[in-house]
Write an enzyme that holds these catalytic residues in place. Structure first.
Site, PDB file in Angstrom:
ATOM      1  CB  SER A  73      54.775  35.659  56.211  1.00  0.00           C
ATOM      2  OG  SER A  73      55.948  36.360  55.914  1.00  0.00           O
ATOM      3  CE  LYS A 102      32.416  53.452  46.202  1.00  0.00           C
ATOM      4  NZ  LYS A 102      33.222  52.284  45.833  1.00  0.00           N
ATOM      5  CB  ALA A 105      40.974  37.534  51.964  1.00  0.00           C
TER       6      ALA A 105
END
Ligand code: FAD
Length: 519
Positions: free
Chosen positions: A56, A95, A33
């Site tokens: 992080s 896919k 995201a």
């Protein structure tokens, strides 16, 4: 783009930076995201907007999220990366849909493909011809009339926009990819466009005492990162929208009861399937996502109905290859936040909700959220009517996807476990009940144009879940047995002839987008 509704994201528009401008965006989180937001915002805003992303390494990312829907292809256009280059960097495969195994009954198998099903006959949708055929005693699997399903059955793939001048659409497709490699590639693109990355763990969020707007985030080092607009991509933690701004979470566990997943990767096997598989077990289901050199697997389940140990045993005994990672448990609560944009903070990804991965919709929600943010990009006034519109549209998108997911669980005949007994008898939203009633009577289906899933998607899942309408359209009644039989044969043969000429999925990948050696 086949039958999926497109998401408006790009164009050449550059966000206007005049007047009461937003001059700095802070993105919190560096998962799919966060990096997708940074890459796309930097693309449309050029250098007029400063973007800083804080993440992080110690906390890391969720590390799953490897199956997508066709809108993902807009990313290639937006970032100006040729599709083959994109896939070669991220261990990508194609896919054409999702195969559902054991959902309505143990032993059932159907595929929800991204493309169309059949071809309209005059005013009649194709499925009305198919229903009339059944009424006349011609029992043919609906998958015989889906290009995607026929290609999937033969493990074939190719780029086909349309089938000659037959009126039949081409092959709808999306990607499977390695989530970690995607974040890495998006980071590379973002940094090349001037996005600043700051490593560090956020320990505090500072709010303006009057407006309640976020002023800055403070790292464990004591450094503060300030900005005008904050994008919360901090994953399930929801550091800004949830923790700092106190936006509540709406829990959907009563309708989408899975709350756990165990993920593991295994070695790849041949043939390379051009689709995701979702196999139902007694308290959930198992995903199988084939990448070029490995398979991603996971068991999504409810720990109210099954222990972690049992779920893990089921997963490990249903792998197609040797495991190459240790199984990992993840917990979640299905649902969404009450707001997705509040004050000067927009949330994306797991920070704003999660409906489970059954139809691979989470990354799409990230993408459509970014598109909506670009459409409604604020000035420093943060106009309420724009923010409300953002929230209204996002709620609608979440709710319509929720209904589609619930359909898979609720429309089952399974009574072999407490989990399925619960799903079969649970209360479902009125919006879904209405769709099911309308479909169940005469095969009618209507959708709002903002809904994600198409007519063809709903029809494939209704039929796959054994909800067959009691009767067909009144005009279909005029069709005789020979007419219907000929029509079905004609449609199937046009599709099959095209599939016969297509290369195997593996050969197509090897020729066009084989994975490059990793640095
Ligand atoms: C079991 C499962 C299967 C899934 N399968 C699919 C799928 O097939 N298809 C699909 O579309 N989606 C799927 N998803 C969803 C998908 O994984 C996510 O939508 C996507 O990865 C985006 O995640 P994210 O970036 O929001 O969160 P994350 O990847 O968790 O990233 C969060 C980021 O925030 C940072 N962060 C958190 N706290 C701090 C802090 N205090 N200080 C600094 N940084 C911090 C972390 O370091 C990390 O960089 C799945 C999710 C789950 C749980």
């Amino acid at each position: 783009m086949a039958t999926f509704k497109g998401v408006r994201i790009f164009g050449k528009a550059v966000i206007s930076m005049q007047g009461k401008q937003i001059s700095k965006v802070v993105v919190v989180g560096g998962g799919t995201a966060g990096w997708m937001a940074a890459a796309l915002l930097s693309r449309v805003a050029g250098h007029g907007l400063e973007i800083e992303l804080v993440e992080s390494e110690e906390i890391g990312t969720v590390g799953v999220g490897e199956a997508t829907i066709p809108q993902i292809r807009f990313i290639c256009d937006a970032l100006q990366i040729p599709e083959a280059e994109f896939l070669s960097r991220i261990n990508g495969t194609y896919k054409v849909g999702i195969e559902f195994v054991n959902w309505a009954r143990i032993g059932d198998r159907y595929i929800h493909t991204f493309g169309d099903v059949g071809r309209r006959l005059g005013v009649l949708d194709f499925h009305q011809v198919w229903l009339r055929a059944r009424e006349l005693g011609i029992d043919r699997d609906i998958a015989e009339f889906s290009f995607g399903a026929l290609a999937a059955r033969d493990n074939k793939f190719d780029h086909v926009d349309q089938i000659g001048n037959t009126g039949l659409l081409g092959l709808g497709y999306a990607f499977h990819f390695d989530a970690t490699l995607v974040a890495k590639l998006l980071r590379e693109i973002s940094e090349a466009r001037g996005v600043k990355r700051t490593e560090g763990k956020i320990r505090d969020v500072h709010l303006d005492s009057e407006s309640g707007f976020i002023e800055s985030v403070e790292l464990e080092s004591g450094d503060k990162v300030a900005g005008d607009l904050f994008v919360d991509c901090s994953g399930f933690r929801s550091l800004l929208l949830g923790d700092a701004l106190g936006v509540d979470y709406i829990d959907w566990s009563d309708m989408l009861p899975a709350n756990s997943a165990i993920a593991v990767q295994c070695e790849g096997v041949d043939p390379l399937l051009p689709y995701t598989r979702a196999t139902a077990h007694s308290a959930g289901w198992q995903w199988r996502i084939p990448l070029q050199n490995r398979i991603g697997n996971g068991h999504v389940f409810s720990n109210q109905y099954m222990s972690d140990d049992e779920a893990q045993n089921i997963l490990m005994s249903n792998l197609d290859g040797k495991p190459v990672t240790e199984p990992r448990v993840l917990r979640f609560t299905t649902g969404k936040r009450e707001k997705f944009w509040h004050k000067n903070c927009v949330g994306l990804g797991l920070a704003i909700g999660f409906m489970e991965p059954l139809e691979s919709t989470s990354i799409h929600l990230v993408q459509s959220g970014i598109g909506r943010l670009i459409d409604l990009f604020p000035t420093s006034e943060f106009t309420a009517v724009d923010i409300d519109e953002y929230n209204r549209r996002t709620h609608f998108e979440f709710d319509s996807i929720r209904d589609f997911l619930i359909l898979h669980y609720n429309a089952t005949e399974r009574d072999d476990s407490d989990f399925w007994n619960y799903c079969r008898t649970m209360k479902i939203p009125d919006t879904l009940q209405h769709k099911m009633d309308l479909w169940g009577a005469h095969g009618r289906f209507y959708r709002n144009e903002d809904e994600l899933f198409t007519h063809a998607s709903w029809i494939q899942v209704f039929i796959g879940q054994r909800i067959i309408p009691g009767d067909c359209h009144g005009i279909a009644k005029v069709l005789g047995k020979d007419d219907v039989d000929d029509y079905l044969k004609q449609v199937n043969s046009m599709l099959q002839q095209t599939v016969d000429k297509m290369p195997a999925h593996r050969d197509f990948i090897d020729k066009t987008c084989a994975m490059r050696a990793m640095d």
